[in-house]
Scaffold this active site. Structure first.
Site, PDB file in Angstrom:
ATOM      1  N   CYS A   1       2.235  13.921  -9.402  1.00 46.90           N
ATOM      2  CA  CYS A   1       1.142  12.950  -9.245  1.00 46.90           C
ATOM      3  C   CYS A   1       0.666  12.650  -7.633  1.00 46.90           C
ATOM      4  O   CYS A   1      -0.063  13.696  -7.006  1.00 46.90           O
ATOM      5  CB  CYS A   1       1.535  11.680  -9.965  1.00 46.90           C
ATOM      6  SG  CYS A   1       0.147  10.526 -10.086  1.00 46.90           S
TER       7      CYS A   1
ATOM      8  N   ARG B   1      -8.699  12.450  -6.968  1.00 48.59           N
ATOM      9  CA  ARG B   1      -7.947  11.310  -7.294  1.00 48.59           C
ATOM     10  C   ARG B   1      -8.401  10.460  -8.400  1.00 48.59           C
ATOM     11  O   ARG B   1      -9.567  10.182  -8.357  1.00 48.59           O
ATOM     12  CB  ARG B   1      -7.543  10.651  -5.764  1.00 48.59           C
ATOM     13  CG  ARG B   1      -6.977  11.617  -4.967  1.00 48.59           C
ATOM     14  CD  ARG B   1      -6.639  10.751  -3.560  1.00 48.59           C
ATOM     15  NE  ARG B   1      -5.942   9.622  -3.663  1.00 48.59           N
ATOM     16  CZ  ARG B   1      -5.863   8.372  -3.116  1.00 48.59           C
ATOM     17  NH1 ARG B   1      -6.733   8.473  -1.879  1.00 48.59           N
ATOM     18  NH2 ARG B   1      -5.305   7.572  -3.185  1.00 48.59           N
TER      19      ARG B   1
ATOM     20  N   HIS C   1       4.206  12.244 -14.780  1.00 49.24           N
ATOM     21  CA  HIS C   1       5.735  11.825 -14.278  1.00 49.24           C
ATOM     22  C   HIS C   1       6.925  12.427 -15.077  1.00 49.24           C
ATOM     23  O   HIS C   1       7.378  11.588 -15.674  1.00 49.24           O
ATOM     24  CB  HIS C   1       5.764  10.491 -14.058  1.00 49.24           C
ATOM     25  CG  HIS C   1       4.722   9.709 -12.904  1.00 49.24           C
ATOM     26  ND1 HIS C   1       5.125   9.620 -11.777  1.00 49.24           N
ATOM     27  CD2 HIS C   1       3.278   9.779 -13.081  1.00 49.24           C
ATOM     28  CE1 HIS C   1       4.031   9.030 -10.981  1.00 49.24           C
ATOM     29  NE2 HIS C   1       3.088   9.043 -11.679  1.00 49.24           N
TER      30      HIS C   1
ATOM     31  N   ILE D   1      -0.285   8.060 -14.781  1.00 46.99           N
ATOM     32  CA  ILE D   1      -0.404   6.670 -14.130  1.00 46.99           C
ATOM     33  C   ILE D   1      -1.538   6.916 -12.970  1.00 46.99           C
ATOM     34  O   ILE D   1      -1.150   7.468 -11.879  1.00 46.99           O
ATOM     35  CB  ILE D   1       0.947   6.249 -13.593  1.00 46.99           C
ATOM     36  CG1 ILE D   1       2.049   6.019 -14.646  1.00 46.99           C
ATOM     37  CG2 ILE D   1       0.638   4.917 -13.156  1.00 46.99           C
ATOM     38  CD1 ILE D   1       3.353   5.756 -13.995  1.00 46.99           C
ATOM     39  N   ARG D   2      -2.590   6.629 -13.239  1.00 44.75           N
ATOM     40  CA  ARG D   2      -3.763   6.499 -12.067  1.00 44.75           C
ATOM     41  C   ARG D   2      -3.615   7.999 -11.601  1.00 44.75           C
ATOM     42  O   ARG D   2      -3.636   8.143 -10.606  1.00 44.75           O
ATOM     43  CB  ARG D   2      -3.528   5.509 -11.177  1.00 44.75           C
ATOM     44  CG  ARG D   2      -3.706   4.238 -11.696  1.00 44.75           C
ATOM     45  CD  ARG D   2      -4.156   3.346 -10.609  1.00 44.75           C
ATOM     46  NE  ARG D   2      -5.523   3.502 -10.267  1.00 44.75           N
ATOM     47  CZ  ARG D   2      -6.210   3.159  -9.387  1.00 44.75           C
ATOM     48  NH1 ARG D   2      -5.156   2.913  -8.131  1.00 44.75           N
ATOM     49  NH2 ARG D   2      -7.221   3.205  -9.202  1.00 44.75           N
TER      50      ARG D   2
ATOM     51  N   SER E   1      -0.593   8.142  -2.394  1.00 49.49           N
ATOM     52  CA  SER E   1      -0.727   9.281  -1.561  1.00 49.49           C
ATOM     53  C   SER E   1      -1.102   8.867  -0.195  1.00 49.49           C
ATOM     54  O   SER E   1      -0.738   9.437   0.935  1.00 49.49           O
ATOM     55  CB  SER E   1      -1.526  10.433  -1.951  1.00 49.49           C
ATOM     56  OG  SER E   1      -2.408   9.968  -2.421  1.00 49.49           O
TER      57      SER E   1
ATOM     58  N   GLU F   1       9.803  12.561 -14.092  1.00 51.46           N
ATOM     59  CA  GLU F   1      10.976  11.796 -13.902  1.00 51.46           C
ATOM     60  C   GLU F   1      11.135  10.539 -14.796  1.00 51.46           C
ATOM     61  O   GLU F   1      12.194   9.763 -14.496  1.00 51.46           O
ATOM     62  CB  GLU F   1      10.997  11.605 -12.348  1.00 51.46           C
ATOM     63  CG  GLU F   1       9.784  10.786 -11.911  1.00 51.46           C
ATOM     64  CD  GLU F   1       8.573  10.975 -11.760  1.00 51.46           C
ATOM     65  OE1 GLU F   1       8.181  12.199 -12.303  1.00 51.46           O
ATOM     66  OE2 GLU F   1       7.523  10.299 -11.337  1.00 51.46           O
TER      67      GLU F   1
HETATM   68  N1  GLN Z   1      -3.251   7.102  -7.634  1.00 54.02           N
HETATM   69  C1  GLN Z   1      -2.319   7.655  -6.672  1.00 54.02           C
HETATM   70  C2  GLN Z   1      -2.944   8.366  -5.599  1.00 54.02           C
HETATM   71  O1  GLN Z   1      -4.172   8.713  -5.582  1.00 54.02           O
HETATM   72  C3  GLN Z   1      -1.411   8.318  -7.474  1.00 54.02           C
HETATM   73  C4  GLN Z   1      -0.826   7.831  -8.762  1.00 54.02           C
HETATM   74  C5  GLN Z   1       0.628   8.094  -8.867  1.00 54.02           C
HETATM   75  O2  GLN Z   1       1.326   9.220  -8.247  1.00 54.02           O
HETATM   76  N2  GLN Z   1       1.114   7.839 -10.115  1.00 54.02           N
HETATM   77  O3  GLN Z   1      -2.272   8.766  -4.659  1.00 54.02           O
END
Ligand code: GLN
Length: 192
Positions: free
Chosen positions: A78, A105, A175, A139-140, A49, A177
């Site tokens: 995300c 985040r 996600h 994912i994160r 982001s 997608e």
């Molecule tokens: N960790 C990312 C962020 O803070 C987001 C991760 C993602 O979009 N899979 O922007």
């Protein structure tokens, strides 16, 4: 056929484009503010982001996107959900405030920062699409720490909202997608 913009500055926009096609609409990869005129809705993909924010400030895309969201549906996954939030922490950063939520985040920590789980969406999700579990790829991912008036929670994981809706907007911290299940995208298309 409805045209769905996918912000294509960074991140997994191509996977969203394929999901939009599977769900029965035509994707438009948005890189220029002129393209907002030709789309019915917009997807903000996953990625990073902070990087997306920097790129959005080139050529006035940020302001055009903010204005687009005042009239048309936006769906963020995300990093996209982080950009749509009203409040962002860890660390704080600028965001559109399209959804009345506070997000933290990278909130699942370093040890288990990515995972694939099956979640059971609320009944309303099944009624509006089709019933059954959803495969959720994190994912994160951020965690939605607070949802305020007008925000509807459509699915949760481990007690936290992961798929939410506010008026014409939709956001997921996972996600959809990246799976072959296009129900979340179909839910978004139904809002256009
Ligand atoms: N960790 C990312 C962020 O803070 C987001 C991760 C993602 O979009 N899979 O922007």
């Amino acid at each position: 056929m409805k045209k769905v913009g996918v912000l294509a500055l960074q991140g997994d926009f191509a996977a969203h484009g394929a999901a939009v096609e599977r769900a029965g609409a035509s994707p438009v990869y948005v890189l220029d503010r002129q393209q907002f005129k030709e789309i019915d809705g917009l997807i903000l993909p996953g990625g990073e982001s902070t990087t997306m924010l920097k790129l959005l400030h080139i050529d006035g895309l940020y302001e055009s996107l903010r204005e687009f969201g005042e009239k048309k549906p936006v769906f963020g996954t995300c990093a996209g959900a982080i950009l749509m939030a009203k409040e962002v922490s860890n660390p704080t950063q600028q965001s559109f405030g399209m959804m009345d939520i506070a997000v933290e985040r990278n909130a699942y920590g370093r040890q288990i920062d990515s995972r694939v789980v099956d979640i059971e969406p609320g009944d309303e999700f099944g009624k509006r699409t089709a019933p059954g579990k959803l495969e959720a790829v994190f994912i994160r991912a951020p965690i939605i720490r607070d949802t305020r008036h007008g925000v509807k929670v459509l699915a949760e994981y481990a007690g936290d909202p992961v798929l939410i809706e506010q008026g014409r907007h939709l956001a997921a911290t996972f996600h959809p997608e990246l799976t072959q299940d296009d129900r979340v995208h179909r839910l978004f298309l139904a809002k256009l």
